[in-house]
Structure formats: structure tokens, C-alpha cells
Design an enzyme around this catalytic site. Structure first.
Site, PDB file in Angstrom:
ATOM      1  N   SER A 142       0.829  -1.208   0.000  1.00 50.67           N
ATOM      2  CA  SER A 142       0.000   0.000   0.000  1.00 50.67           C
ATOM      3  C   SER A 142       0.862   1.255   0.000  1.00 50.67           C
ATOM      4  O   SER A 142       1.889   1.319   0.688  1.00 50.67           O
ATOM      5  CB  SER A 142      -0.905   0.018   1.238  1.00 50.67           C
ATOM      6  OG  SER A 142      -1.578   1.257   1.352  1.00 50.67           O
ATOM      7  N   TYR A 155      -3.002  -0.683   9.852  1.00 54.14           N
ATOM      8  CA  TYR A 155      -2.957  -1.019   8.432  1.00 54.14           C
ATOM      9  C   TYR A 155      -1.626  -0.607   7.819  1.00 54.14           C
ATOM     10  O   TYR A 155      -0.958  -1.406   7.138  1.00 54.14           O
ATOM     11  CB  TYR A 155      -4.113  -0.320   7.714  1.00 54.14           C
ATOM     12  CG  TYR A 155      -4.131  -0.535   6.235  1.00 54.14           C
ATOM     13  CD1 TYR A 155      -4.585  -1.730   5.685  1.00 54.14           C
ATOM     14  CD2 TYR A 155      -3.704   0.465   5.356  1.00 54.14           C
ATOM     15  CE1 TYR A 155      -4.603  -1.931   4.316  1.00 54.14           C
ATOM     16  CE2 TYR A 155      -3.717   0.272   3.986  1.00 54.14           C
ATOM     17  CZ  TYR A 155      -4.172  -0.931   3.469  1.00 54.14           C
ATOM     18  OH  TYR A 155      -4.183  -1.121   2.112  1.00 54.14           O
TER      19      TYR A 155
END
Length: 249
Positions: A142, A155
């Protein structure tokens, strides 16, 4: 039981029932792979069986060691091996202060986003090592690791761990001619991301890109396809971004 793959290469894609996962499954199937889709939802999502044809879906929670070992054993038993592993399974995040994060919540991100990828690599390794096509591992990371997205500590940290693991995997598995890379999508609109972001957020992100067009799951699947191709056999340990030039590094 599904018919054996014959001479077609075999790709295992985790998180295969989600928006990015389904696009990757469709692209690799179009490229000539027999695709084994792995997802905690199994084949319960409408239409996924058609996406993966002539392969099939397996239900599996990638954070469970016994489950990952069994599902890879079953896939290899049906198709004769594994040539490509795409670690796309992941837990997405809403936004809340790090001061409100609990150990259990943070561990869940690591269990799926980082540990799940490791467990799948460990289970697939014997087959990737023996692949006649040179084994490939693609880890879906990400851009938030570089942007430090506020409110997404668990995350972001878990995806950062996945980047570090990608580099170690590339070094350790290189002697077996297995290439390992990480890929990062833009803020792509999928059912999963739409659960946490509205249209205005996607538009704002797109307007910050060098190419002001929305990045689609199919664009991202094209990057994965390239890394699975013979042209990419000497690319390893890298992080590649498909985001229209939003993140320049």
C-alpha cells in the site's frame, strides 16, 4: 474435481473475491494461467466462479497456518504445482486515532496483511522452487506506507512490514530463481475501499495524480500480469506503484 492444468502455468491468488482480486484473477486467466482463487469468502460471492474458469475457488483464512498449508496442498494436488503466488488478501482500515488503537486490532492487521503472506509463501515454496517457469511472488502492499495516512496505524504498519518481508524474501529465495516483488495500487474504488471512503475522496486523490484519470482494478491487474510474465524474470525485490503518478519516489 477440476481437471489438471496440463501445460498451463498455475497461479494462486489470495483475496480473490474482492475488487482487486477478481481483476487479477480475470487477467491471469486471460494470460493463460489456471487460477486458484483463495478467499475467506470462498465462492460465495456472485460470479466469482466464472471469473476463475477454468480454475476454481478455495475457502481459506490466510492467517491460519494449518489452513494455508492444507489449501496449497489441495491446489497442488489438483493442478500439479504452483508457479505464481499473488498475496492480495488483506484487511482494510477505517480511520481512527492511534490513541484508540487496541493490541487486538493491530494484531489482526499484521495477522492477515503480513503473516498471511508469509504463511502462503512458506506453503507454496516447494512448488515455486520446482516451477519450470521460475516461481513468482507478488505481494500487494500500500502507498500509505509512504504517505503515513493518519488514522490507519495498524494497516500502514502491517503493509510496511510486508514491504520489508518482500525484500528479505527476494534475497532468500533468489537462489531458487524465485522473483519476489511488491505492488501498490492507487486509491482504487472497490467494494472494500468504498466501505471507508466516498466519491469525493477518490476524486481528490485522482486530482493529485500526474495523469488525472481514475485508476481501475484492471490497470492494477496489468502490472501484476507483467510481473508474472517472462519479461520480468530478472526483476526482484522491487516495489512498483500503479497510481497514475500520484506517488513519485
Amino acid at each position: 474435481m477440476t481437471e489438471p492444468a496440463d501445460d498451463r502455468p498455475v497461479a494462486v491468488v489470495t483475496g480473490a473475491a474482492g475488487g482487486l482480486g477478481r481483476a487479477i484473477v480475470r487477467r491471469l486467466a486471460a494470460d493463460g494461467f489456471v487460477v486458484a482463487g483463495v478467499d475467506i469468502a470462498g465462492a460465495d460471492v456472485a460470479g466469482v466462479d466464472e471469473d476463475v474458469h477454468p480454475g476454481r475457488f478455495w475457502r481459506c483464512d490466510v492467517s491460519e497456518a494449518d489452513a494455508t498449508g492444507q489449501v496449497v496442498h489441495d491446489i497442488a494436488g489438483v493442478y500439479g504445482g504452483v508457479d505464481v503466488l499473488v498475496n492480495n488478501a488483506g484487511v482494510l482500515s477505517g480511520r481512527f486515532s492511534l490513541l484508540d488503537s487496541t493490541p487486538g486490532e493491530v494484531r489482526r492487521f499484521f495477522d492477515v496483511n503480513a503473516l498471511g503472506a508469509l504463511l502462503m509463501v512458506q506453503a507454496c515454496f516447494p512448488y515455486l522452487r520446482d516451477s519450470r517457469l521460475r516461481g513468482r511472488v507478488i505481494n500487494v502492499a500500500s502507498r500509505t506506507f509512504f504517505t503515513g495516512a493518519p488514522g490507519q496505524l495498524g494497516y500502514v504498519a502491517s503493509k510496511g512490514a510486508l514491504l520489508g518481508m518482500t525484500r528479505v524474501m527476494a534475497r532468500e529465495l533468489g537462489e531458487y530463481r524465485i522473483a519476489v516483488n511488491a505492488v501498490m495500487p492507487a486509491q482504487v474504488a472497490t467494494p472494500g475501499t468504498r466501505a471507508h471512503s466516498g466519491d469525493d475522496t477518490f476524486t481528490r486523490t485522482m486530482r493529485q495524480q500526474a495523469i488525472e484519470e481514475f485508476v481501475t482494478p484492471e490497470h492494477f491487474a496489468g502490472l501484476v500480469s507483467f510481473l508474472c510474465s517472462p519479461d520480468a524474470e530478472m526483476i526482484t525485490g522491487q516495489t512498483m506503484v500503479c497510481d497514475g503518478g500520484g506517488l513519485l519516489h
